[in-house]
Design a protein around this motif. Structure first.
Motif, PDB file in Angstrom:
ATOM      1  N   LEU A   1       0.842  -1.194   0.000  1.00  0.00           N
ATOM      2  CA  LEU A   1       0.000   0.000   0.000  1.00  0.00           C
ATOM      3  C   LEU A   1       0.881   1.250   0.000  1.00  0.00           C
ATOM      4  CD1 LEU A   1      -2.798   1.322   0.227  1.00  0.00           C
ATOM      5  CD2 LEU A   1      -2.640   1.040   2.718  1.00  0.00           C
ATOM      6  N   PRO A   2       1.007   1.950  -1.146  1.00  0.00           N
ATOM      7  CA  PRO A   2       1.846   3.143  -1.206  1.00  0.00           C
ATOM      8  C   PRO A   2       1.272   4.277  -0.366  1.00  0.00           C
ATOM      9  CG  PRO A   2       1.343   2.291  -3.412  1.00  0.00           C
ATOM     10  CD  PRO A   2       0.406   1.623  -2.447  1.00  0.00           C
ATOM     11  N   PRO A   3       2.130   5.151   0.187  1.00  0.00           N
ATOM     12  CA  PRO A   3       1.652   6.248   1.026  1.00  0.00           C
ATOM     13  C   PRO A   3       0.615   7.127   0.330  1.00  0.00           C
ATOM     14  CG  PRO A   3       4.031   6.066   1.165  1.00  0.00           C
ATOM     15  CD  PRO A   3       3.589   5.125   0.091  1.00  0.00           C
ATOM     16  N   GLN A   4       0.863   7.448  -0.950  1.00  0.00           N
ATOM     17  CA  GLN A   4      -0.045   8.362  -1.643  1.00  0.00           C
ATOM     18  C   GLN A   4      -1.429   7.744  -1.851  1.00  0.00           C
ATOM     19  OE1 GLN A   4       2.682   6.947  -2.741  1.00  0.00           O
ATOM     20  NE2 GLN A   4       2.795   6.698  -4.984  1.00  0.00           N
ATOM     21  N   ARG A   5      -1.497   6.421  -1.969  1.00  0.00           N
ATOM     22  CA  ARG A   5      -2.793   5.776  -2.149  1.00  0.00           C
ATOM     23  C   ARG A   5      -3.533   5.660  -0.814  1.00  0.00           C
ATOM     24  NH1 ARG A   5      -3.359   3.032  -7.216  1.00  0.00           N
ATOM     25  NH2 ARG A   5      -4.790   1.509  -6.291  1.00  0.00           N
TER      26      ARG A   5
ATOM     27  N   LEU B   1       5.783  -0.986   9.178  1.00  0.00           N
ATOM     28  CA  LEU B   1       4.700  -0.770   8.225  1.00  0.00           C
ATOM     29  C   LEU B   1       4.149   0.641   8.342  1.00  0.00           C
ATOM     30  CD1 LEU B   1       2.588  -1.842   6.165  1.00  0.00           C
ATOM     31  CD2 LEU B   1       1.225  -2.581   8.138  1.00  0.00           C
ATOM     32  N   VAL B   2       3.891   1.073   9.580  1.00  0.00           N
ATOM     33  CA  VAL B   2       3.346   2.423   9.789  1.00  0.00           C
ATOM     34  C   VAL B   2       4.328   3.479   9.289  1.00  0.00           C
ATOM     35  CG1 VAL B   2       2.668   4.097  11.551  1.00  0.00           C
ATOM     36  CG2 VAL B   2       1.856   1.738  11.696  1.00  0.00           C
ATOM     37  N   GLU B   3       5.609   3.298   9.602  1.00  0.00           N
ATOM     38  CA  GLU B   3       6.608   4.263   9.146  1.00  0.00           C
ATOM     39  C   GLU B   3       6.724   4.260   7.625  1.00  0.00           C
ATOM     40  OE1 GLU B   3      10.284   3.579  11.147  1.00  0.00           O
ATOM     41  OE2 GLU B   3       9.611   4.582  12.974  1.00  0.00           O
ATOM     42  N   ARG B   4       6.589   3.100   7.030  1.00  0.00           N
ATOM     43  CA  ARG B   4       6.697   2.997   5.572  1.00  0.00           C
ATOM     44  C   ARG B   4       5.550   3.731   4.886  1.00  0.00           C
ATOM     45  NH1 ARG B   4       7.878  -2.561   2.205  1.00  0.00           N
ATOM     46  NH2 ARG B   4       7.380  -1.787   0.117  1.00  0.00           N
ATOM     47  N   ILE B   5       4.356   3.695   5.524  1.00  0.00           N
ATOM     48  CA  ILE B   5       3.193   4.294   4.882  1.00  0.00           C
ATOM     49  C   ILE B   5       3.015   5.766   5.234  1.00  0.00           C
ATOM     50  CG2 ILE B   5       0.664   4.189   4.710  1.00  0.00           C
ATOM     51  CD1 ILE B   5       0.846   1.204   5.002  1.00  0.00           C
ATOM     52  N   ILE B   6       3.129   6.096   6.545  1.00  0.00           N
ATOM     53  CA  ILE B   6       2.842   7.492   6.932  1.00  0.00           C
ATOM     54  C   ILE B   6       4.055   8.230   7.479  1.00  0.00           C
ATOM     55  CG2 ILE B   6       0.438   6.908   7.410  1.00  0.00           C
ATOM     56  CD1 ILE B   6       1.060   7.137  10.384  1.00  0.00           C
ATOM     57  N   GLY B   7       5.210   7.555   7.589  1.00  0.00           N
ATOM     58  CA  GLY B   7       6.407   8.218   8.079  1.00  0.00           C
ATOM     59  C   GLY B   7       6.556   8.076   9.586  1.00  0.00           C
TER      60      GLY B   7
END
Length: 252
Positions: free
Chosen positions: A93-97, A204-210
């Motif tokens: 799941l990419p951050p922008q999506r 996972l959380v850092e990968r998606i929202i930083g």
């Protein structure tokens, strides 16, 4: 005996009802929201199974039945590996999506999962900070209160050892592995598996929202999750290792 001749796969598992429970909020429906919902709903189903097995484990420990407890721990550890493994689906799941439908989550947060909190409590978290976090969400649900009212797994295991007339030190300093030693190691495997889930969740959380972005529902996001990596279910099982190496150390 009841007649189950009309029962089939779909009706036994209530598949039609189950598949109606995924209800994306995005309009038009975002293509990634179904994945997000399914992973979290599946986690809740596995949490239910883990809690079910923890109840059995408590019965085993209270009865000082080491071998049944070992069997139960084998299943619990397998379930924890499944819960950790399915997080990989959200790595896609990419951050922008995610940002495109994140607003539809409202105040929801993983920290509101009653079952997950019950697993933590039943496993051994009882410190005041943990309890304060629970109270932030209002009245503690019955399921969670039941978990808090149970003795911790560590205390039950130590009671089992006392009934077997042995100690943690004797397990690790003795001549060889015993069933109780294997159970101690299975409990450690459980804690490590749970910590791996926490770590993967943080990543996972850092990968998606930083790493510094707040989580859903106004939570602290990855910063709070990172702090949970220091929590221990079985501090005495960790401490006995230090004692073992202190006692076995030889002069250089």
């Amino acid at each position: 005996m009841s007649d189950h001749s009309d029962l089939n796969y779909g009706s036994y598992l209530m598949v039609d009802e189950l598949l109606q429970l995924q209800r994306p909020r995005s309009q038009p429906e975002h293509p990634d929201e179904i994945l997000f919902i399914v992973v979290h709903q599946a986690s809740e189903l596995w949490f239910k199974a883990i809690l079910h097995e923890l109840e059995h484990l408590i019965v085993n420990l209270r009865a000082a039945e080491t071998v049944p407890a070992l069997h139960t721990m084998r299943r619990i550890n397998a379930l924890v590996r499944i819960v950790s493994g399915q997080l990989a689906a959200l790595d896609t799941l990419p951050p922008q999506r995610f940002a495109q439908f994140r607003g539809n989550l409202g105040s929801s947060s993983g920290g509101q999962s009653t079952q997950f909190r019950a697993i933590e409590a039943m496993s051994g978290l009882r410190d005041e900070h943990f309890l304060a976090v629970l109270r932030e969400h209002g009245t503690i649900p019955d399921l969670l209160q039941h978990a808090i009212d149970q003795p911790t797994l560590q205390s039950l295991f130590l009671d089992l050892l006392e009934r077997k007339q042995t100690t943690l030190e004797q397990l690790y300093l003795g001549p060889g592995p015993s069933p109780e030693y294997l159970l101690a190691e299975a409990l450690m495997e459980y804690e490590q598996g749970f910590q791996l889930w926490r770590y993967l969740h943080v990543q996972l959380v850092e990968r998606i929202i930083g790493p510094q972005t707040g989580g859903t529902g106004g939570t602290l996001g990855a910063r709070y999750l990172q702090a949970t990596l220091r929590q221990r279910f079985f501090p005495e099982l960790w401490e006995v290792r230090r004692k073992f190496f202190e006692s076995s150390a030889s002069p250089a």
